[in-house]
Design an enzyme around this catalytic site. Structure first.
Site, PDB file in Angstrom:
ATOM      1  N   GLU A   1       0.791  -1.198   0.043  1.00 55.48           N
ATOM      2  CA  GLU A   1       0.028   0.152  -0.025  1.00 55.48           C
ATOM      3  C   GLU A   1       0.841   1.255   0.104  1.00 55.48           C
ATOM      4  O   GLU A   1       1.656   1.005   0.829  1.00 55.48           O
ATOM      5  CB  GLU A   1      -0.735  -0.160   1.306  1.00 55.48           C
ATOM      6  CG  GLU A   1      -1.810   1.227   1.134  1.00 55.48           C
ATOM      7  CD  GLU A   1      -2.771   1.113   2.328  1.00 55.48           C
ATOM      8  OE1 GLU A   1      -2.799   0.088   3.448  1.00 55.48           O
ATOM      9  OE2 GLU A   1      -3.615   2.016   2.703  1.00 55.48           O
TER      10      GLU A   1
ATOM     11  N   ARG B   1       5.353 -12.976   9.683  1.00 60.31           N
ATOM     12  CA  ARG B   1       6.254 -11.644   9.332  1.00 60.31           C
ATOM     13  C   ARG B   1       7.526 -11.632   9.915  1.00 60.31           C
ATOM     14  O   ARG B   1       7.781 -12.281  10.923  1.00 60.31           O
ATOM     15  CB  ARG B   1       5.361 -10.456   9.655  1.00 60.31           C
ATOM     16  CG  ARG B   1       5.034 -10.188  11.147  1.00 60.31           C
ATOM     17  CD  ARG B   1       3.874  -9.147  11.339  1.00 60.31           C
ATOM     18  NE  ARG B   1       4.329  -7.917  10.852  1.00 60.31           N
ATOM     19  CZ  ARG B   1       3.490  -7.431   9.905  1.00 60.31           C
ATOM     20  NH1 ARG B   1       2.589  -7.818   9.317  1.00 60.31           N
ATOM     21  NH2 ARG B   1       3.913  -6.051   9.738  1.00 60.31           N
TER      22      ARG B   1
ATOM     23  N   LYS C   1       4.618   0.738   8.901  1.00 58.94           N
ATOM     24  CA  LYS C   1       4.738   2.290   8.275  1.00 58.94           C
ATOM     25  C   LYS C   1       4.003   3.073   8.986  1.00 58.94           C
ATOM     26  O   LYS C   1       4.747   4.498   9.172  1.00 58.94           O
ATOM     27  CB  LYS C   1       4.020   2.096   7.016  1.00 58.94           C
ATOM     28  CG  LYS C   1       4.915   1.568   5.951  1.00 58.94           C
ATOM     29  CD  LYS C   1       4.247   1.326   4.509  1.00 58.94           C
ATOM     30  CE  LYS C   1       3.442   0.061   4.295  1.00 58.94           C
ATOM     31  NZ  LYS C   1       2.659   0.082   3.420  1.00 58.94           N
TER      32      LYS C   1
HETATM   33  P1  ATP Z   1       2.999  -1.894   7.540  1.00 62.56           P
HETATM   34  O1  ATP Z   1       2.108  -2.363   8.835  1.00 62.56           O
HETATM   35  O2  ATP Z   1       4.336  -1.802   8.002  1.00 62.56           O
HETATM   36  O3  ATP Z   1       2.274  -0.947   7.016  1.00 62.56           O
HETATM   37  P2  ATP Z   1       1.589  -3.589   5.581  1.00 62.56           P
HETATM   38  O4  ATP Z   1       1.685  -5.300   5.755  1.00 62.56           O
HETATM   39  O5  ATP Z   1       0.357  -2.817   5.976  1.00 62.56           O
HETATM   40  O6  ATP Z   1       2.916  -3.101   6.583  1.00 62.56           O
HETATM   41  P3  ATP Z   1       1.677  -3.514   3.082  1.00 62.56           P
HETATM   42  O7  ATP Z   1       2.271  -2.238   2.191  1.00 62.56           O
HETATM   43  O8  ATP Z   1       0.386  -3.842   3.128  1.00 62.56           O
HETATM   44  O9  ATP Z   1       2.322  -3.275   4.310  1.00 62.56           O
HETATM   45  O10 ATP Z   1       2.612  -4.960   2.723  1.00 62.56           O
HETATM   46  C1  ATP Z   1       2.930  -5.036   1.311  1.00 62.56           C
HETATM   47  C2  ATP Z   1       3.634  -6.670   1.697  1.00 62.56           C
HETATM   48  O11 ATP Z   1       4.516  -6.679   2.287  1.00 62.56           O
HETATM   49  C3  ATP Z   1       2.168  -7.387   1.983  1.00 62.56           C
HETATM   50  O12 ATP Z   1       2.153  -8.492   1.586  1.00 62.56           O
HETATM   51  C4  ATP Z   1       2.581  -7.669   3.673  1.00 62.56           C
HETATM   52  O13 ATP Z   1       2.191  -8.978   3.983  1.00 62.56           O
HETATM   53  C5  ATP Z   1       4.191  -7.822   3.731  1.00 62.56           C
HETATM   54  N1  ATP Z   1       4.708  -7.402   4.716  1.00 62.56           N
HETATM   55  C6  ATP Z   1       4.747  -6.195   5.626  1.00 62.56           C
HETATM   56  N2  ATP Z   1       5.362  -6.224   6.684  1.00 62.56           N
HETATM   57  C7  ATP Z   1       5.818  -7.444   6.539  1.00 62.56           C
HETATM   58  C8  ATP Z   1       6.984  -8.002   7.625  1.00 62.56           C
HETATM   59  N3  ATP Z   1       7.193  -7.186   8.784  1.00 62.56           N
HETATM   60  N4  ATP Z   1       7.249  -9.105   7.311  1.00 62.56           N
HETATM   61  C9  ATP Z   1       7.010  -9.692   6.055  1.00 62.56           C
HETATM   62  N5  ATP Z   1       6.319  -9.178   5.228  1.00 62.56           N
HETATM   63  C10 ATP Z   1       5.747  -8.011   5.595  1.00 62.56           C
HETATM   64 MG    MG Z   2      -0.977  -1.442   5.846  1.00 62.80          MG
END
Ligand code: ATP
Ligand code: MG
Length: 567
Positions: free
Chosen positions: A42, A270, A280
């Protein structure tokens, strides 16, 4: 908190994991002829080291199955207009490329808005979705909880025609934000609360970075995501464990919508790291509240931060390989990441001499205009490591810590009457030191044992160490930024007063260093070892070759984390 201590192997060989096993089985059974994965960030912030794990997994699988046409898409999951920005779209592409990957197709989930809408209409026509006019609170209330079944909305059995007309009206802007939603009609008593008639669409008058004001209704993540995957014919949709409970809804959407393919969602653990926050949202808070200097601050574990810090992309990829892919959430020790970085830099970095805490040393038996040769031989077979001849004169800079006025027996560097070798050069003997009015040592007076370069110490001379040095006449000034961990505790998220309360006030210290002349002219991004001090990189933003050299410490020579954590 349990911190995983992984057993390291030296090579970065690919270990198989349960996801690769599933894919291999799907290919063997003929279920799929090839593999399509996607990385779906995102665009609401910069990518972090956790994303690197997902990037290495998704793009790595496409690379491994390249011979049968496997692909990986970069897809911006930009269906929520309120938090997304173009700056993030650009930084994310840069970060994926820097990590060493290329996407086969670039997509924006917002390009599919018309398709989600059509799918929603299809669900209404099948009697599987309805427009609900309950307030947010009423909906929350009637959803029940794990112990109590939900109660159906009074609008649940609205006739199809009415649902179609209202949903069209929602799109047309006939209704106020929040006045109604479109909900899936699944099961208000389902043990999995995600199946209790989840919301599919909400009214939200917000300008979207891609579609502008074309839409005032936006789909929810759980509805849009499977449709995006299906449209792109993703075979294996890999996501983190939080989505495990959402998988039945994912499958429900795929089953009931007019989709061109049937992707399968698979969850993995994760990445969590000690001494850092990963989401983020929290990184944004650190940036906004100016605890760090922007998203690419080298103290942050954003991809742009670690790039600026000097972590090599290959070391990050090796780290991701070593931690592997599992189904169990845990926390990985930060020293593991540093171990990879240090190992890589140790093998690849040219060596240079820089003095971080300069103390002037005068060689009393050397004339003012005399030059003395030194021969740097870091690696006999690899001249690119920085093997070369240099020279020095009567005055040199040494590290203040390499002198002690009253040294203990085991201190093998300089003290009155003691000997030490100048790296690549001769042995010197300390005669005396000058002090200022505060009693601080400001100058060392030494003598050079001429002709001892490249030779054993003469009989009767004890010389057990070599120190680095910078020639005063030709040396240059540089700003050196020493980074320490950003947080004082292993688990900043566990702090009662919030993660910001655990920030390390000394996470950055800036020093004025003396560097050998060759270092002053290197390009930004030049990475090297400062002999005996650590690995450093010429800063990507502030370093001005020849004019104002600025270096960031990437990592020290030894594992400082384990030591500090033990204190
Ligand atoms: P954040 O909580 O940091 O915003 P998010 O999962 O909301 O992370 P996205 O932009 O939706 O962020 O993530 C893109 C991809 O990266 C998704 O498939 C998510 O599962 C993966 N991802 C995010 N954080 C991690 C992590 N700590 N370890 C492994 N994969 C991750
Ligand atoms: Mg997110």
């Amino acid at each position: 908190m349990v911190v995983a201590k992984h057993v390291m192997s030296d090579s970065g060989e690919k270990k198989s994991d349960f996801i690769r096993e599933i894919i291999t089985a799907d290919l063997a059974s003929g279920k799929h002829q090839s593999v399509i994965t996607r990385f779906p960030p995102e665009p609401n912030g910069y990518l972090h080291i956790g994303h690197a794990k997902s990037i290495c997994l998704n793009f790595g699988i496409a690379r491994e199955f390249h011979s049968i046409g496997a692909r990986c898409n970069l897809r911006f999951d930009d269906t929520n207009p309120s938090k997304e920005e173009q700056e993030y779209v650009e930084s994310i592409q840069e970060d994926v490329k820097w990590l060493g990957f290329e996407w086969d197709e670039l997509h924006f989930a917002s390009d599919y808005f018309e398709f989600y809408y059509d799918c929603a209409v299809a669900l209404i026509n099948k009697g599987l979705a309805y427009v609900d006019e309950q307030t947010h609170e009423q909906m929350k209330e009637s959803r029940g909880n794990i112990n109590v079944a939900g109660t159906p909305s009074p609008w649940r059995d609205r006739p199809t025609e009415e649902n179609l007309a209202l949903f069209a009206g929602m799109r047309a802007g006939d209704f106020a934000d929040g006045s109604m939603v479109l909900r899936a009609k699944i099961d208000m008593a389902a043990p999995n609360i995600n199946l209790r008639d989840p919301v599919l669409y909400r009214i939200m008058r917000a300008r979207h970075h891609n579609t502008g004001d074309a839409w005032c209704i936006y789909p929810m993540y759980d509805f849009a995501h499977p449709l995006e995957d299906a449209l792109e014919r993703v075979t294996h949709s890999l996501c983190t464990l939080e989505f495990e409970n959402h998988r039945p809804l994912y499958d429900w959407v795929i089953e009931h919508c007019p989709v061109p393919s049937k992707p399968r969602q698979i969850e993995f653990a994760r990445l969590n790291l000690t001494y850092t926050v990963m989401s983020k949202r929290k990184l944004l808070q650190l940036v906004r509240d100016r605890h760090v200097n922007g998203w690419d601050d080298p103290r942050l574990l954003t991809i742009s931060g670690i790039r600026r810090r000097g972590y090599p992309a290959e070391a990050v990829r090796n780290f991701c390989t070593h931690i592997g892919i599992t189904k169990f959430n845990g926390t990985t020790s930060m020293d593991l990441l540093e171990f990879e970085v240090r190992g890589h830099l140790n093998r690849e970095s040219p060596r240079h001499m820089a003095v971080l805490e300069p103390l002037k040393l005068v060689l009393e038996n050397v004339d003012a205009d005399e030059r003395i040769d030194a021969e740097l031989q870091w690696h006999p077979e690899r001249p690119e490591m920085g093997n070369r001849r240099i020279s020095y004169g009567r005055e040199i800079w040494i590290e203040a810590g390499d002198f002690m006025e009253d040294p203990p027996k085991k201190f093998y560097r300089l003290g009155p009457g003691r000997h030490v070798r100048l790296r690549g050069g001769d042995i010197i003997r300390c005669l005396s030191c000058d002090k200022n009015s505060e009693g601080e040592v400001v100058l060392l007076r030494c003598e050079l044992l001429k002709g001892t370069a490249g030779a054993d110490a003469p009989a009767g001379v004890e010389c057990r160490a070599a120190i680095h040095w910078v020639d005063v006449a030709t040396g240059r000034d540089a700003e050196v930024r020493l980074y320490d961990r950003l947080f004082l505790v292993e688990d900043p998220d566990g702090e009662e007063e919030g993660f910001a309360s655990a920030l390390n006030p000394d996470s950055l210290s800036v020093t004025k260093a003396k560097i050998e002349p060759a270092l002053a002219d290197v390009a930004a991004g030049y990475s090297c070892q400062f002999e005996r001090t650590g690995y450093f990189i010429a800063d990507g933003k502030d370093h001005q070759p020849g004019l104002a050299p600025v270096f960031n410490r990437t990592v020290g020579l030894k594992d400082s984390w384990a030591k500090k954590a033990g204190k």
